[in-house]
Design a protein around this motif. Structure first.
Motif, PDB file in Angstrom:
ATOM      1  N   SER A 167     -11.368  16.443  31.845  1.00  0.00           N
ATOM      2  CA  SER A 167     -12.503  16.236  32.750  1.00  0.00           C
ATOM      3  C   SER A 167     -12.833  14.753  32.865  1.00  0.00           C
ATOM      4  N   ASN A 200     -13.377  22.142  34.136  1.00  0.00           N
ATOM      5  CA  ASN A 200     -14.800  22.353  33.835  1.00  0.00           C
ATOM      6  C   ASN A 200     -15.144  23.837  33.762  1.00  0.00           C
ATOM      7  N   VAL A 243     -20.554  17.471  29.017  1.00  0.00           N
ATOM      8  CA  VAL A 243     -19.788  17.112  30.211  1.00  0.00           C
ATOM      9  C   VAL A 243     -20.448  15.949  30.942  1.00  0.00           C
TER      10      VAL A 243
END
Length: 418
Positions: free
Chosen positions: A17, A71, A105
């Motif tokens: 990511s 994700n 994230v």
């Protein structure tokens, strides 16, 4: 319980990511000129990175697809992990997974990698290019579908992609680069002049008819020699009948070279000129002068009479600034004589006048003299004055039927009421 597999998978997906997020930022902010310089230096991977940047839409689709896949996978695996951690309670596991993965994230998969990539976009683009090329090949069918979908949306919403940079945007870029210190003031001014060069017309730079020095074709050598000596000009205009019929110029070097031979008349050493009109762009005039290898263009009015002249030096001065030779006396057309008091030659460009005093003018006149005459609607006398915004304009001298010298007094601008 054994959570090692889930944790390892989450860390790998988080790294991917971060990779996709950084790649998106790197390729969207890289300097293609700098990348070309890397290619010329033979930096490994720079050619591939530059090639990918030329097809940014396809690259962006691949990055977004990859980022969404990792994700979503990360969210799914983390939900399983946290559900196990709370003893099988799916609702609590999903809530805890959402909270933790969102923060992780956001910090490690978005903000941090994008910040790093923005500081070194070219280097990161070179680093990420090989894997992105592989993913582009793998995801080619999906990219094709997205390309078709994009074209459909563009037609549906009548979207037009205009990637051209306007002149205003170029000038803003020059201002920003100059403020950053990459360019000095002189370099910035040169670039601005070059960008605006194609906008200027002959009427913006011509020497007006009233300032011309010309002799008839029947003039004697003694007359030419006297005028050459008095004016210090390197060329003299020659006309037949009257100044509305300029037939060419006599260069100083030709005149004295011919005088030593004493074999030709003045008329036979005349060099031709180019003819143009007030509205012709100076870039086009420069090409004419270059092609015909002459130095002077005669500017004609709508009736074919002489409006003025434009020289190659005039054109170049619009690009690089004033050019002075050893015979010219350097005169500043705008002279400060006291605090907030200036004296100006009336043939100063109206654009330069407005820029110097930071005012806006709607007049179509090219010179300050034309603007003043336009205001008075007649030929003013010494001492006549008028007010414009925060400026008091006073006529100091007139010559023939035009203003030659002006005084400008600057008052402090009044603040507009809110």
């Amino acid at each position: 319980m054994d959570y090692l597999t889930e944790i390892a998978s989450i860390l790998f997906l988080l790294a991917m990511s971060a990779y996709f997020s950084a790649s998106e930022t790197a390729f969207s902010t890289l300097n293609r000129t700098r990348m070309k310089a890397y290619m010329e230096k033979g930096v490994r991977g720079s050619s591939l990175a530059y090639k990918l940047s030329e097809h940014y839409d396809r690259l962006l689709s691949t990055v977004l697809i990859g980022n969404n896949i990792v994700n979503i996978a990360m969210a799914s695996i983390s939900t399983v992990l946290f559900t196990k951690f709370v003893g099988g309670n799916a609702e609590q596991g999903a809530m805890l997974s959402t909270l933790v993965i969102t923060v992780v994230v956001l910090v490690f998969g978005e903000i941090s990698p994008k910040s790093i990539a923005k500081d070194c976009p070219e280097n990161f683009s070179i680093f990420s290019a090989p894997l992105l090329q592989l993913l582009i090949w793998i995801l080619a069918p999906v990219n094709f579908l997205f390309t078709c979908w994009k074209k459909f949306l563009a037609k549906l919403f009548r979207l037009q992609n205009d990637s051209r940079i306007s002149q205003e945007e170029l000038l803003m870029i020059v201002d920003e680069v100059e403020q950053d210190g990459t360019l000095n003031q002189n370099e910035g001014e040169l670039l601005r002049n070059a960008i605006e060069f194609s906008d200027f017309e002959a009427k913006d730079i011509l020497t007006p008819r009233v300032s011309l020095v010309a002799l008839p074709a029947t003039a004697t050598r003694e007359e030419l020699a006297r005028v050459f000596s008095e004016t210090k000009f390197s060329r003299l205009l020659i006309y037949e009948d009257n100044i509305d019929n300029i037939i060419g110029v006599v260069p100083l070097k030709n005149f004295y070279a011919d005088e030593s031979k004493n074999a030709q008349s003045v008329k036979e050493i005349i060099v031709p000129v180019v003819y143009t009109f007030a509205g012709e762009k100076i870039s086009a005039i420069m090409r004419k002068l270059q092609q015909q290898r002459v130095q002077i263009a005669v500017v004609l009015d709508e009736f074919g009479g002489t409006l003025g002249i434009v020289t190659m030096e005039d054109v170049l001065e619009k690009l690089v600034g004033d050019i002075w030779d050893e015979h010219e006396q350097i005169v500043n057309p705008i002279r400060k004589v006291a605090k907030d008091v200036f004296q100006l030659d009336a043939f100063v460009s109206l654009a330069d006048f407005a820029k110097f005093f930071d005012i806006k003018l709607s007049s179509k006149m090219a010179s300050l003299n034309g603007w003043v005459l336009e205001h008075f609607q007649n030929i003013p006398q010494k001492g006549d004055s008028f007010q414009y915004e925060n400026l008091t304009v006073t006529v100091l001298a007139t010559e023939h039927r035009h203003v030659s010298l002006l005084e400008i007094r600057v008052a402090e601008k009044k603040q507009k009421e809110e």
